[in-house]
Structures are given as structure tokens and as C-alpha cells.
Design an enzyme around this catalytic site. Structure first.
Site, PDB file in Angstrom:
ATOM      1  CD  GLU A 152      -5.159   4.817  13.196  1.00 34.51           C
ATOM      2  OE1 GLU A 152      -5.584   5.112  14.345  1.00 34.51           O
ATOM      3  OE2 GLU A 152      -4.746   5.678  12.410  1.00 34.51           O
ATOM      4  NE  ARG A 187       1.236  10.857   3.636  1.00 40.38           N
ATOM      5  CZ  ARG A 187       0.462  10.488   2.599  1.00 40.38           C
ATOM      6  NH1 ARG A 187      -0.598   9.745   2.790  1.00 40.38           N
ATOM      7  NH2 ARG A 187       0.755  10.861   1.365  1.00 40.38           N
ATOM      8  N   PRO A 196      -8.273   2.611   0.728  1.00 39.96           N
ATOM      9  CG  PRO A 196      -8.594   4.905   0.605  1.00 39.96           C
ATOM     10  CD  PRO A 196      -8.896   3.722   1.466  1.00 39.96           C
ATOM     11  CG  ASN A 197      -4.977   4.661  -3.602  1.00 30.52           C
ATOM     12  OD1 ASN A 197      -5.343   4.471  -4.757  1.00 30.52           O
ATOM     13  ND2 ASN A 197      -5.260   5.771  -2.949  1.00 30.52           N
ATOM     14  NE  ARG A 205       4.422   8.994   4.125  1.00 30.22           N
ATOM     15  CZ  ARG A 205       3.566   8.318   3.343  1.00 30.22           C
ATOM     16  NH1 ARG A 205       2.892   7.288   3.842  1.00 30.22           N
ATOM     17  NH2 ARG A 205       3.400   8.671   2.092  1.00 30.22           N
ATOM     18  CE1 TYR A 209       2.437   3.875   2.420  1.00 33.29           C
ATOM     19  CE2 TYR A 209       2.548   4.312   0.072  1.00 33.29           C
ATOM     20  CZ  TYR A 209       2.171   4.694   1.340  1.00 33.29           C
ATOM     21  OH  TYR A 209       1.529   5.882   1.544  1.00 33.29           O
ATOM     22  NE  ARG A 234       1.978   1.893 -10.556  1.00 35.29           N
ATOM     23  CZ  ARG A 234       0.802   2.289 -11.020  1.00 35.29           C
ATOM     24  NH1 ARG A 234       0.168   3.252 -10.422  1.00 35.29           N
ATOM     25  NH2 ARG A 234       0.295   1.720 -12.080  1.00 35.29           N
ATOM     26  CG  ASN A 252      -3.357   0.753   6.305  1.00 40.11           C
ATOM     27  OD1 ASN A 252      -3.750   1.915   6.249  1.00 40.11           O
ATOM     28  ND2 ASN A 252      -2.154   0.380   5.911  1.00 40.11           N
ATOM     29  CG  HIS A 305      -1.318   4.092   9.507  1.00 41.24           C
ATOM     30  ND1 HIS A 305      -2.220   4.251   8.473  1.00 41.24           N
ATOM     31  CD2 HIS A 305      -1.935   4.518  10.629  1.00 41.24           C
ATOM     32  CE1 HIS A 305      -3.324   4.771   8.959  1.00 41.24           C
ATOM     33  NE2 HIS A 305      -3.188   4.934  10.267  1.00 41.24           N
ATOM     34  CG  LEU A 306       1.864  -1.051   5.339  1.00 44.06           C
ATOM     35  CD1 LEU A 306       1.393  -0.963   3.894  1.00 44.06           C
ATOM     36  CD2 LEU A 306       2.608  -2.349   5.586  1.00 44.06           C
ATOM     37  CB  SER A 307       4.543   4.823   5.964  1.00 44.75           C
ATOM     38  OG  SER A 307       3.270   5.450   6.012  1.00 44.75           O
ATOM     39  CB  ALA A 343      -5.877   8.715   2.016  1.00 45.17           C
TER      40      ALA A 343
HETATM   41  O1  CA2 Z   1       1.294   3.914   5.858  1.00 44.75           O
HETATM   42  C1  CA2 Z   1       0.168   3.493   5.633  1.00 44.75           C
HETATM   43  O2  CA2 Z   1      -0.150   2.309   5.756  1.00 44.75           O
HETATM   44  C2  CA2 Z   1      -0.907   4.448   5.091  1.00 44.75           C
HETATM   45  O3  CA2 Z   1      -2.151   4.094   5.661  1.00 44.75           O
HETATM   46  C3  CA2 Z   1      -0.937   4.269   3.593  1.00 44.75           C
HETATM   47  C4  CA2 Z   1      -1.874   5.244   2.891  1.00 44.75           C
HETATM   48  C5  CA2 Z   1      -1.600   6.686   3.317  1.00 44.75           C
HETATM   49  O4  CA2 Z   1      -2.558   7.553   2.748  1.00 44.75           O
HETATM   50  C6  CA2 Z   1      -1.626   6.831   4.821  1.00 44.75           C
HETATM   51  O5  CA2 Z   1      -1.283   8.165   5.140  1.00 44.75           O
HETATM   52  C7  CA2 Z   1      -0.608   5.892   5.470  1.00 44.75           C
HETATM   53  C8  CA2 Z   1      -1.725   5.160   1.385  1.00 44.75           C
HETATM   54  C9  CA2 Z   1      -1.829   3.796   0.807  1.00 44.75           C
HETATM   55  C10 CA2 Z   1      -1.396   3.882  -0.624  1.00 44.75           C
HETATM   56  O6  CA2 Z   1      -0.839   2.667  -0.990  1.00 44.75           O
HETATM   57  C11 CA2 Z   1      -0.100   2.630  -2.117  1.00 44.75           C
HETATM   58  C12 CA2 Z   1       0.400   1.409  -2.462  1.00 44.75           C
HETATM   59  C13 CA2 Z   1       1.180   1.318  -3.573  1.00 44.75           C
HETATM   60  C14 CA2 Z   1       1.464   2.434  -4.350  1.00 44.75           C
HETATM   61  C15 CA2 Z   1       0.956   3.652  -3.984  1.00 44.75           C
HETATM   62  C16 CA2 Z   1       0.170   3.750  -2.862  1.00 44.75           C
END
Ligand code: CA2
Length: 156
Positions: free
Chosen positions: A102, A115, A14-15, A111, A27, A22, A78, A104-106, A81
Site C-alpha cells: 500500500e 485518514r 479515485p482522483n 492528516r 500531493y 491540483r 494507492n 500513499h503520497l502524503s 480514499a
Molecule cells: O496520500 C495519498 O496518496 C492518498 O492516497 C491520496 C488520496 C487520499 O484520499 C488519501 O487519504 C491519501 C486522495 C487522492 C486525491 O488526489 C488528488 C490529486 C490531485 C488533486 C486533488 C486530489
């Protein structure tokens, strides 16, 4: 006999469709299109192909894994959430019996506390976190190394 090219499923939760639009401080400015091109390039260089899928819906992610479980060699995911919340996705990863890496970008461990826990990590081959876009390339190499080692051992 020529073996078919291994298929890697690249799954975005998701997202992540909003990547690059954004929140660049967390990210970066990379988009999903960039990531999918990186992963396809890394996989193709090793004779593998990639099928990418993004959804904001838990069940759709699970259906995608189920539907492709018999034709895929492994998965790079990835889960966004859902990583931290979804027992159903964890069970699906376990059920499909595919090697899953698995990503994750961040750096999720740097964090918020919620998370720090990944419900899917125990059923994954490994976790790449905090390397940004480059983490996907690392994940592909790990996955294909694993598949080659496993298939090599099975053939001996
Ligand atoms: O760091 C990551 O890749 C995450 O999987 C990203 C998820 C977050 O919930 C995980 O804890 C870590 C969130 C992805 C949201 O992506 C966005 C992209 C642009 C703007 C806002 C959110």
C-alpha cells in the site's frame, strides 16, 4: 528453463488521475505518468514488468485485481480514499492472495483523523506513506524482495 518476468500490478484509486493538476501543496507536481515511468524503470531494472490501471470506481478496481490475479506476482496500490472506506476492496485484496504493498503520497497519519485508518493495511504486506513519488520505488523494491525470497524458499 527461463522463467517469465514477474508482473507487478500498479493500481491507482479515485482522483489520482488528477495528480499534478491540483493540490500541489499536498500531493506535489508529479503526475501519474511520472509515477508509472518510475515504477516501470524500477521494475524493469530487476527483470519485472508492470501493468498500470487507474479507476475512480471501486468495482472496477476490484475487477482489475480479480482479472489479473493468476498472472501477477504482486501489487502496488494507492487506493486513494477507498483506503479508508472500502471493505470490498479489502476483501478483494485478501481474496486474490497476492502480496500487496500500500502506498500513499502524503503522510496519512499527519492528516485528518479519518485518514489515519487504513482498512486495507491488515491484508497488505506493508504500507509506505508520506514519501511522495519516491514511495512507489520503495514499494516496488519491497515487493520484489518479498517475491524473490518467497520463490527462493519455495525452490529449496
Ligand atoms: O496520500 C495519498 O496518496 C492518498 O492516497 C491520496 C488520496 C487520499 O484520499 C488519501 O487519504 C491519501 C486522495 C487522492 C486525491 O488526489 C488528488 C490529486 C490531485 C488533486 C486533488 C486530489
Amino acid at each position: 528453463m527461463t522463467l517469465p518476468a514477474p508482473l507487478i500490478l500498479l493500481v491507482h484509486g479515485p482522483n489520482l488521475n488528477l495528480l499534478g493538476e491540483r493540490n500541489p501543496a499536498v500531493y506535489g507536481t508529479t503526475t501519474l505518468v511520472d509515477i508509472e515511468a518510475d515504477v516501470a524503470g524500477a521494475a524493469n531494472a530487476r527483470g519485472a514488468t508492470v501493468l498500470a490501471f487507474q479507476s475512480n470506481h471501486e468495482g472496477a478496481l476490484i475487477d482489475f485485481l480479480h482479472q489479473h490475479r493468476k498472472i501477477a506476482a504482486g501489487v502496488v496500490i494507492n487506493a486513494g480514499a477507498y483506503t479508508h472506506t472500502s471493505v470490498a476492496l479489502r476483501d478483494a485484496i485478501e481474496a486474490v492472495q497476492l502480496p500487496v504493498v500500500e502506498v500513499h503520497l502524503s503522510n496519512t497519519h499527519a492528516r485528518e483523523a479519518f485518514r489515519h485508518v487504513s482498512l486495507i493495511a491488515p491484508v497488505c504486506l506493508g504500507q509506505v506513506t508520506g514519501l511522495g513519488r519516491a514511495g512507489y520505488g520503495v514499494a516496488v523494491q519491497l515487493l520484489l524482495d518479498h517475491v524473490a525470497t518467497r520463490d527462493g524458499a519455495a525452490a529449496r
